[in-house]
Every structure is written in structure tokens, then in C-alpha cells.
Design a protein around this motif. Sequence first.
Motif, mmCIF file in Angstrom:
data_model
loop_
_atom_site.group_PDB
_atom_site.id
_atom_site.type_symbol
_atom_site.label_atom_id
_atom_site.label_comp_id
_atom_site.label_asym_id
_atom_site.label_seq_id
_atom_site.Cartn_x
_atom_site.Cartn_y
_atom_site.Cartn_z
ATOM 1 N N VAL A 1 0.772 -1.201 0.081
ATOM 2 C CA VAL A 1 -0.034 -0.056 -0.136
ATOM 3 C C VAL A 1 0.744 1.074 0.031
ATOM 4 N N ALA A 2 1.945 1.243 0.784
ATOM 5 C CA ALA A 2 2.885 2.305 0.991
ATOM 6 C C ALA A 2 3.422 2.678 -0.480
ATOM 7 N N GLY A 3 3.806 1.529 -1.024
ATOM 8 C CA GLY A 3 4.418 1.821 -2.392
ATOM 9 C C GLY A 3 3.681 2.441 -3.519
ATOM 10 N N PHE A 4 2.436 1.893 -3.844
ATOM 11 C CA PHE A 4 1.643 2.666 -4.661
ATOM 12 C C PHE A 4 0.927 4.047 -4.241
ATOM 13 N N ASP A 5 0.951 4.099 -2.871
ATOM 14 C CA ASP A 5 0.514 5.394 -2.351
ATOM 15 C C ASP A 5 1.843 6.546 -2.626
ATOM 16 N N VAL A 6 2.939 5.918 -2.686
ATOM 17 C CA VAL A 6 3.879 6.963 -3.016
ATOM 18 C C VAL A 6 3.828 7.276 -4.724
ATOM 19 N N ILE A 7 3.536 6.531 -5.438
ATOM 20 C CA ILE A 7 3.345 6.720 -6.735
ATOM 21 C C ILE A 7 2.155 7.722 -6.942
ATOM 22 N N TYR A 8 1.115 7.440 -6.228
ATOM 23 C CA TYR A 8 -0.132 8.455 -6.465
ATOM 24 C C TYR A 8 0.317 9.752 -5.940
ATOM 25 N N GLY A 9 1.086 9.929 -4.760
ATOM 26 C CA GLY A 9 1.336 11.191 -4.109
ATOM 27 C C GLY A 9 2.334 12.013 -5.294
ATOM 28 N N SER A 10 3.079 11.337 -6.054
ATOM 29 C CA SER A 10 3.981 12.011 -7.157
ATOM 30 C C SER A 10 3.270 13.123 -7.688
ATOM 31 N N GLN A 11 1.994 13.130 -8.191
ATOM 32 C CA GLN A 11 1.219 13.867 -8.784
ATOM 33 C C GLN A 11 0.979 15.195 -8.107
ATOM 34 N N ASP A 12 1.071 15.081 -6.708
ATOM 35 C CA ASP A 12 1.041 16.323 -5.995
ATOM 36 C C ASP A 12 2.222 16.888 -5.523
ATOM 37 N N ASP B 1 2.367 19.996 -2.798
ATOM 38 C CA ASP B 1 3.009 19.501 -1.507
ATOM 39 C C ASP B 1 3.934 20.245 -0.950
ATOM 40 N N THR B 2 4.966 20.756 -2.055
ATOM 41 C CA THR B 2 6.268 21.470 -1.570
ATOM 42 C C THR B 2 5.727 22.982 -1.417
ATOM 43 N N LYS B 3 4.707 23.429 -1.978
ATOM 44 C CA LYS B 3 4.247 24.757 -1.844
ATOM 45 C C LYS B 3 3.525 24.898 -0.723
ATOM 46 N N ASN B 4 2.842 23.820 -0.201
ATOM 47 C CA ASN B 4 1.807 24.004 0.965
ATOM 48 C C ASN B 4 2.563 23.298 2.077
ATOM 49 N N ASN B 5 3.765 22.950 2.163
ATOM 50 C CA ASN B 5 4.235 22.210 3.478
ATOM 51 C C ASN B 5 3.608 20.817 3.865
ATOM 52 N N ILE B 6 3.185 20.422 3.101
ATOM 53 C CA ILE B 6 2.817 18.792 2.920
ATOM 54 C C ILE B 6 3.779 18.056 2.807
ATOM 55 N N HIS B 7 3.944 17.041 3.889
ATOM 56 C CA HIS B 7 4.997 16.002 4.028
ATOM 57 C C HIS B 7 4.802 14.892 3.118
ATOM 58 N N SER B 8 5.597 14.328 2.319
ATOM 59 C CA SER B 8 5.452 12.969 1.554
ATOM 60 C C SER B 8 6.707 12.682 1.160
ATOM 61 N N ILE B 9 6.956 11.508 0.843
ATOM 62 C CA ILE B 9 8.092 11.020 0.036
ATOM 63 C C ILE B 9 8.421 11.487 -1.060
ATOM 64 N N PRO B 10 7.760 11.838 -2.077
ATOM 65 C CA PRO B 10 8.060 12.821 -3.239
ATOM 66 C C PRO B 10 8.318 13.997 -3.004
ATOM 67 N N ALA B 11 7.638 14.786 -1.921
ATOM 68 C CA ALA B 11 8.050 16.190 -1.577
ATOM 69 C C ALA B 11 9.358 16.073 -0.949
ATOM 70 N N ARG B 12 9.642 15.127 0.050
ATOM 71 C CA ARG B 12 11.045 14.983 0.775
ATOM 72 C C ARG B 12 12.076 14.723 -0.253
ATOM 73 N N PHE B 13 11.955 13.742 -1.135
ATOM 74 C CA PHE B 13 13.158 12.914 -1.856
ATOM 75 C C PHE B 13 13.194 13.486 -3.307
ATOM 76 N N GLY B 14 12.269 13.996 -3.701
ATOM 77 C CA GLY B 14 11.829 14.125 -5.022
ATOM 78 C C GLY B 14 11.214 13.098 -6.049
ATOM 79 N N VAL B 15 10.546 13.338 -7.076
ATOM 80 C CA VAL B 15 9.976 12.240 -7.777
ATOM 81 C C VAL B 15 10.564 11.097 -8.174
ATOM 82 N N ASP B 16 11.767 11.429 -8.951
ATOM 83 C CA ASP B 16 12.629 10.332 -9.198
ATOM 84 C C ASP B 16 12.803 9.367 -8.117
ATOM 85 N N HIS B 17 13.478 9.782 -6.983
ATOM 86 C CA HIS B 17 13.812 9.019 -5.917
ATOM 87 C C HIS B 17 12.508 8.480 -5.415
ATOM 88 N N ALA B 18 11.494 9.119 -5.142
ATOM 89 C CA ALA B 18 10.092 8.605 -4.728
ATOM 90 C C ALA B 18 10.155 7.247 -5.523
#
Length: 272
Positions: free
Chosen positions: A160-171, A175-192
Motif C-alpha cells: 500500500v505504501a508503494g502505490f501511495d507514493v506513486i499516487y502522491g507523486s502527482q501532488d 505538497d512542496t508549496k503547501n508544506n505537505i509532507h510526503s516521500i515525493p516532496a522530501r526526496f523528489g519524484v525520481d527517488h520517490a
Amino acid sequence: MLSHTIFSLSFAVIAMSLASDGLPSFSVIFWIMVAFLSARTGANAINRFIDAEIDAKNPRTSTRQLPQGEIRKKEVIVLTVVCFLIMIFAAAMLNPLCLILSPIALFLMVIYSYTKRFTWACHLVLGLTSALAPVGAWIAVTGELAWLPILIGTANTLWVAGFDVIYGSQDYEFDTKNNIHSIPARFGVDHALKIAASFHGITIILLVVIGLLSSQLGALYYIGLGLIAILFIIEHRIISPENLSNVKLASYNINQVISIVFLLFGTTAALL
């Protein structure tokens, strides 16, 4: 929300089948399903309530019912409370340990929605919350905890975490503009996306280990795992940091198929 429920249903049914070495009594199956569906519905409802303001700001989620005013927050709270009370009652009807542990389940279902406000590990908390289903199903049948359901729950968590990271990549930008924490926002889409792939790789390994540890799962189970591995490869090949147009297909639609495959092959193998 049946389309979301299926992500834990397959793990829960397989855990239930393994715990009972077949199928438990009708009453146990009934109360497991009542607890499962009420918990999932309540968790989705409270998530929409807690995230209402964030959803209103995000163009992708601004058309949801609460931001659009189609339902009121009071109605969502009533629905959540009713669902959670039904879950607690169902837990009490199963066995004392289920009832004792039910507050932990409630805590995780509520706290998940807040995690994106302070940690990029929110995807793992979502996965852990989903993993309550197979672990809870095992306890509902046996009245005790064991290592096998923990492994099943860990596989469910990482999947579940894996596909949620994929889903979160579109945001990522929102996320970065609104201080929402996520793996894509923290590490970038490529690394996510690489992290998501590693989560799914470990998921397959864990599912193989589960098969090796359980005498009830035979060749049919591994055929199902082979199909799931192929679907995982397809899922991660159709998206890239430069092309996220297939995010919904990769994160939800393919994983809905994976869940059905796992349910059919895993349950059949456990019951034969």
C-alpha cells in the motif's frame, strides 16, 4: 468505498483462511467482514473530514464532496462515529483480544490523516493502517497473535505504501508549496518512484517467505505471485518522473487487479 476496501480485503481473507486452516464459522466470517467494512468506511470518512481544507486548496481534490459543500462536516462526523462504534461492537463479538486491541486500530485510522502534516513517512502509516485487516482477521480466528500474520501485515504495509507514493507523486508541486509532507516532496519524484519500486520488491520477497512458512500454500499461490510480479513491473514501467500521466492507472487500477489476483490465487491455495 469498495474500490479502496479491496486493497486490504485480499490480505484479510487469506490471513483468515490460513488462521483457520480453511474457513472459520459463519459467525466469525460475518463479524470479521462487519468490523472490516465499518472500519474502512469510518477511516475514509474521517480522512475526508480532517483533510477538507487541504482538499479544497488542491485542484485535484477540490471537487470532492466536502470542499464542494455537497455534504456537511457534521454528517461526516456522525458517519464516522457510527462506523467506529459498529467496528468496536463487531470486535467484541469476535473475542476479548480483538476488543482490547480495537482502540489501537481506531488511533491509527485517525492519526494517519494528520501524518502528512509532519512526516514524509505518512505512506507507511497508511500501509500500517491497512495492515490492521490481515492481522485483525488472524486474531479474530485464533484469539492470539503470531509471526505469520505480522509478515502478512508487513507485506500489506509495503504494498500500500508503494502505490501511495506513486499516487502522491502527482501532488509534488502542491505538497512542496503547501508544506505537505510526503516521500515525493522530501526526496523528489525520481527517488520517490525508486523507493516505491523497492517497497514492491520487498513485498514480493515477503509473500514468497509467507508461502514457504505456510504448509497450506502450494503451487497455485506461487503462480499468483508470478502474475503479481509481472503486474508490478508493468506498473513501474508505465510511469516516470517525466511522464506521470499514467499515475492513476499505475497506483490504483493495476493494484486493484493485483488485489483480485492475490485474493483468488491465495485464497484458493489456502482452501485446497
